[in-house]
Scaffold this active site. Structure first.
Site, PDB file in Angstrom:
ATOM      1  N   LEU A  67       0.842  -1.204   0.000  1.00 57.01           N
ATOM      2  CA  LEU A  67       0.000   0.000   0.000  1.00 57.01           C
ATOM      3  C   LEU A  67       0.875   1.251   0.000  1.00 57.01           C
ATOM      4  O   LEU A  67       1.951   1.273   0.603  1.00 57.01           O
ATOM      5  CB  LEU A  67      -0.925   0.005   1.222  1.00 57.01           C
ATOM      6  CG  LEU A  67      -1.848  -1.209   1.365  1.00 57.01           C
ATOM      7  CD1 LEU A  67      -2.830  -0.976   2.516  1.00 57.01           C
ATOM      8  CD2 LEU A  67      -2.598  -1.507   0.081  1.00 57.01           C
ATOM      9  N   GLY A 112       1.449  -5.202   1.531  1.00 59.56           N
ATOM     10  CA  GLY A 112       0.332  -5.383   0.589  1.00 59.56           C
ATOM     11  C   GLY A 112       0.726  -6.127  -0.674  1.00 59.56           C
ATOM     12  O   GLY A 112      -0.120  -6.754  -1.319  1.00 59.56           O
TER      13      GLY A 112
HETATM   14  N1  CO8 Z   1       4.544   3.732  -0.537  1.00 55.42           N
HETATM   15  C1  CO8 Z   1       4.975   4.905  -1.040  1.00 55.42           C
HETATM   16  N2  CO8 Z   1       6.179   5.092  -1.569  1.00 55.42           N
HETATM   17  C2  CO8 Z   1       7.011   4.039  -1.606  1.00 55.42           C
HETATM   18  C3  CO8 Z   1       6.633   2.782  -1.094  1.00 55.42           C
HETATM   19  C4  CO8 Z   1       5.335   2.650  -0.552  1.00 55.42           C
HETATM   20  N3  CO8 Z   1       4.889   1.483  -0.060  1.00 55.42           N
HETATM   21  N4  CO8 Z   1       7.659   1.929  -1.271  1.00 55.42           N
HETATM   22  C5  CO8 Z   1       8.643   2.628  -1.854  1.00 55.42           C
HETATM   23  N5  CO8 Z   1       8.252   3.899  -2.073  1.00 55.42           N
HETATM   24  C6  CO8 Z   1       9.028   4.977  -2.733  1.00 55.42           C
HETATM   25  C7  CO8 Z   1      10.342   5.233  -2.040  1.00 55.42           C
HETATM   26  O1  CO8 Z   1      10.187   6.144  -0.990  1.00 55.42           O
HETATM   27  C8  CO8 Z   1      11.158   5.809  -3.169  1.00 55.42           C
HETATM   28  O2  CO8 Z   1      10.759   7.141  -3.361  1.00 55.42           O
HETATM   29  P1  CO8 Z   1      11.822   8.262  -3.846  1.00 55.42           P
HETATM   30  O3  CO8 Z   1      12.339   7.757  -5.162  1.00 55.42           O
HETATM   31  O4  CO8 Z   1      11.012   9.492  -3.925  1.00 55.42           O
HETATM   32  O5  CO8 Z   1      12.885   8.305  -2.791  1.00 55.42           O
HETATM   33  C9  CO8 Z   1      10.682   5.019  -4.381  1.00 55.42           C
HETATM   34  O6  CO8 Z   1       9.385   4.525  -4.026  1.00 55.42           O
HETATM   35  C10 CO8 Z   1      11.557   3.845  -4.754  1.00 55.42           C
HETATM   36  O7  CO8 Z   1      11.741   3.021  -3.619  1.00 55.42           O
HETATM   37  P2  CO8 Z   1      13.161   2.389  -3.241  1.00 55.42           P
HETATM   38  O8  CO8 Z   1      14.252   3.335  -3.598  1.00 55.42           O
HETATM   39  O9  CO8 Z   1      13.089   1.935  -1.835  1.00 55.42           O
HETATM   40  O10 CO8 Z   1      13.217   1.147  -4.256  1.00 55.42           O
HETATM   41  P3  CO8 Z   1      14.035  -0.198  -4.078  1.00 55.42           P
HETATM   42  O11 CO8 Z   1      13.952  -0.881  -5.399  1.00 55.42           O
HETATM   43  O12 CO8 Z   1      15.377   0.064  -3.481  1.00 55.42           O
HETATM   44  O13 CO8 Z   1      13.231  -1.071  -2.982  1.00 55.42           O
HETATM   45  C11 CO8 Z   1      11.246  -1.976  -1.951  1.00 55.42           C
HETATM   46  C12 CO8 Z   1      11.948  -1.523  -3.249  1.00 55.42           C
HETATM   47  C13 CO8 Z   1      11.959  -3.203  -1.364  1.00 55.42           C
HETATM   48  C14 CO8 Z   1       9.817  -2.333  -2.314  1.00 55.42           C
HETATM   49  C15 CO8 Z   1      11.286  -0.846  -0.916  1.00 55.42           C
HETATM   50  O14 CO8 Z   1      10.872   0.345  -1.548  1.00 55.42           O
HETATM   51  C16 CO8 Z   1      10.406  -1.038   0.287  1.00 55.42           C
HETATM   52  O15 CO8 Z   1      10.702  -1.823   1.164  1.00 55.42           O
HETATM   53  N6  CO8 Z   1       9.287  -0.283   0.335  1.00 55.42           N
HETATM   54  C17 CO8 Z   1       8.420  -0.217   1.464  1.00 55.42           C
HETATM   55  C18 CO8 Z   1       7.454  -1.325   1.500  1.00 55.42           C
HETATM   56  C19 CO8 Z   1       6.527  -1.163   2.646  1.00 55.42           C
HETATM   57  O16 CO8 Z   1       6.909  -1.219   3.798  1.00 55.42           O
HETATM   58  N7  CO8 Z   1       5.255  -0.901   2.355  1.00 55.42           N
HETATM   59  C20 CO8 Z   1       4.302  -0.642   3.392  1.00 55.42           C
HETATM   60  C21 CO8 Z   1       2.946  -0.626   2.860  1.00 55.42           C
HETATM   61  S1  CO8 Z   1       1.785  -0.815   4.164  1.00 55.42           S
HETATM   62  C22 CO8 Z   1       0.767  -2.057   3.583  1.00 55.42           C
HETATM   63  O17 CO8 Z   1       0.890  -2.496   2.483  1.00 55.42           O
HETATM   64  C23 CO8 Z   1      -0.335  -2.602   4.442  1.00 55.42           C
HETATM   65  C24 CO8 Z   1      -0.783  -1.620   5.423  1.00 55.42           C
HETATM   66  C25 CO8 Z   1      -1.969  -2.078   6.212  1.00 55.42           C
HETATM   67  C26 CO8 Z   1      -2.407  -0.904   7.108  1.00 55.42           C
HETATM   68  C27 CO8 Z   1      -3.287  -1.283   8.192  1.00 55.42           C
HETATM   69  C28 CO8 Z   1      -3.314  -0.198   9.273  1.00 55.42           C
HETATM   70  C29 CO8 Z   1      -4.319  -0.487  10.342  1.00 55.42           C
END
Ligand code: CO8
Length: 259
Positions: A67, A112
């Site tokens: 997400l 997600g």
């Molecule tokens: N949302 C928004 N932006 C994101 C996300 C995300 N989930 N993931 C990455 N980005 C952005 C980064 O900030 C980065 O932005 P910028 O270029 O502006 O700096 C860009 O996308 C590229 O990301 P990376 O440089 O990190 O790319 P990599 O190829 O090095 O890594 C990964 C890719 C492994 C996917 C890494 O980006 C990562 O770990 N991302 C985070 C994943 C994460 O933790 N997601 C959480 C989502 S929460 C969810 O899905 C369920 C929530 C349920 C909520 C319930 C509450 C009650």
């Protein structure tokens, strides 16, 4: 506008390949959630489609980053409520997809992204990447319908460990506990998915559909019966100051990681 969900239908087999294509990491924002949901509704209704493969354009990198965190940070209750309604619809649509669906997980699949892969009927993953419901590490909690997907795949013991600790599994670890079904080289991910889809689509219909539906119905009904309550729960949780602080800190860390 660019096509963030590319679909290719093989007229010979009736297999649809759905390729998530929103740069940079297929994070599930309102646009992508809606596009995926619409696509699966169409494939559901299209009688020429016999089954589907779900994969990512960012081959060897990311299947989906889950997400979109930005949609959960410093937003109004209305924004959060609308976002969560889309998450519900995305879940209900893919989880309820009446035809065989195989995920070709060709990159990382945190949170997600993992949930979306768990909604398919079979998972083929590339070696050397990570997958898991690691929400607790962000200071948030996976919703019950994500948790239930994990329990269905790996059983309660592994699911409790995975969710409580926000554990992110390597491909090989994921294979060991049954979170994915096969781990292969990158160039074999889609071919392997197609091979199993060929087998799965030979199961007589409507037996396949009826069986899949009754096995998945209970959790889906729990959500369907109280979508408003689930939205209120999400909004209330996310708006807590300490949760907002955790999400903000995580976003910051994500941005600064590569510097
Ligand atoms: N949302 C928004 N932006 C994101 C996300 C995300 N989930 N993931 C990455 N980005 C952005 C980064 O900030 C980065 O932005 P910028 O270029 O502006 O700096 C860009 O996308 C590229 O990301 P990376 O440089 O990190 O790319 P990599 O190829 O090095 O890594 C990964 C890719 C492994 C996917 C890494 O980006 C990562 O770990 N991302 C985070 C994943 C994460 O933790 N997601 C959480 C989502 S929460 C969810 O899905 C369920 C929530 C349920 C909520 C319930 C509450 C009650």
């Amino acid at each position: 506008s660019t096509n963030i969900v590319e679909t290719n239908i093989d007229s010979g087999t009736g297999f649809a390949t759905v390729t998530l294509s929103q740069p940079p990491v297929n994070s599930l924002d309102k646009n992508l959630l809606t596009a995926i949901t619409d696509r699966f509704k169409k494939l559901s209704d299209d009688s020429s489609v016999t089954g589907a493969i779900l994969t990512s354009k960012f081959d060897g990198k990311v299947f989906s980053a889950g997400l979109n965190i930005v949609d959960m940070f410093q937003k109004s209750d209305d924004h959060l409520g609308e976002f969560w309604g889309m998450v519900q619809e995305w879940y209900l649509t893919i989880q309820g997809f009446p035809k065989p669906l195989v995920s070709a997980i060709n990159g990382h699949a945190p949170t997600g992204g993992c949930a979306m892969a768990l909604m398919s009927d079979y998972r083929v993953m590339v070696e050397g990447k990570t997958i898991g419901l690691n929400e607790t590490l962000l200071g948030i909690v996976a919703p019950f319908f994500f948790a239930d997907l994990m329990i269905a795949a790996v059983g309660r013991r592994h699911a409790e460990f995975a969710l409580n600790n926000g554990y992110l599994y390597t491909s090989d670890e994921a294979l060991k506990i049954g979170l994915v079904d096969e781990v292969v080289n990158l160039d074999q991910v889609v071919p392997t998915a197609l091979k199993i889809l060929t087998k799965m689509t030979k199961t007589p219909q409507p037996a396949y559909q009826v069986c899949k539906n009754f096995l998945r119905k209970e959790t889906m009904d729990t959500l369907r019966n109280d979508r408003a309550g689930d939205i209120a729960h999400f909004v209330g949780f996310v708006q807590q100051p300490n949760v907002q602080k955790a999400i903000g800190g995580y976003l910051q860390a994500l941005k600064q990681r590569k510097k």
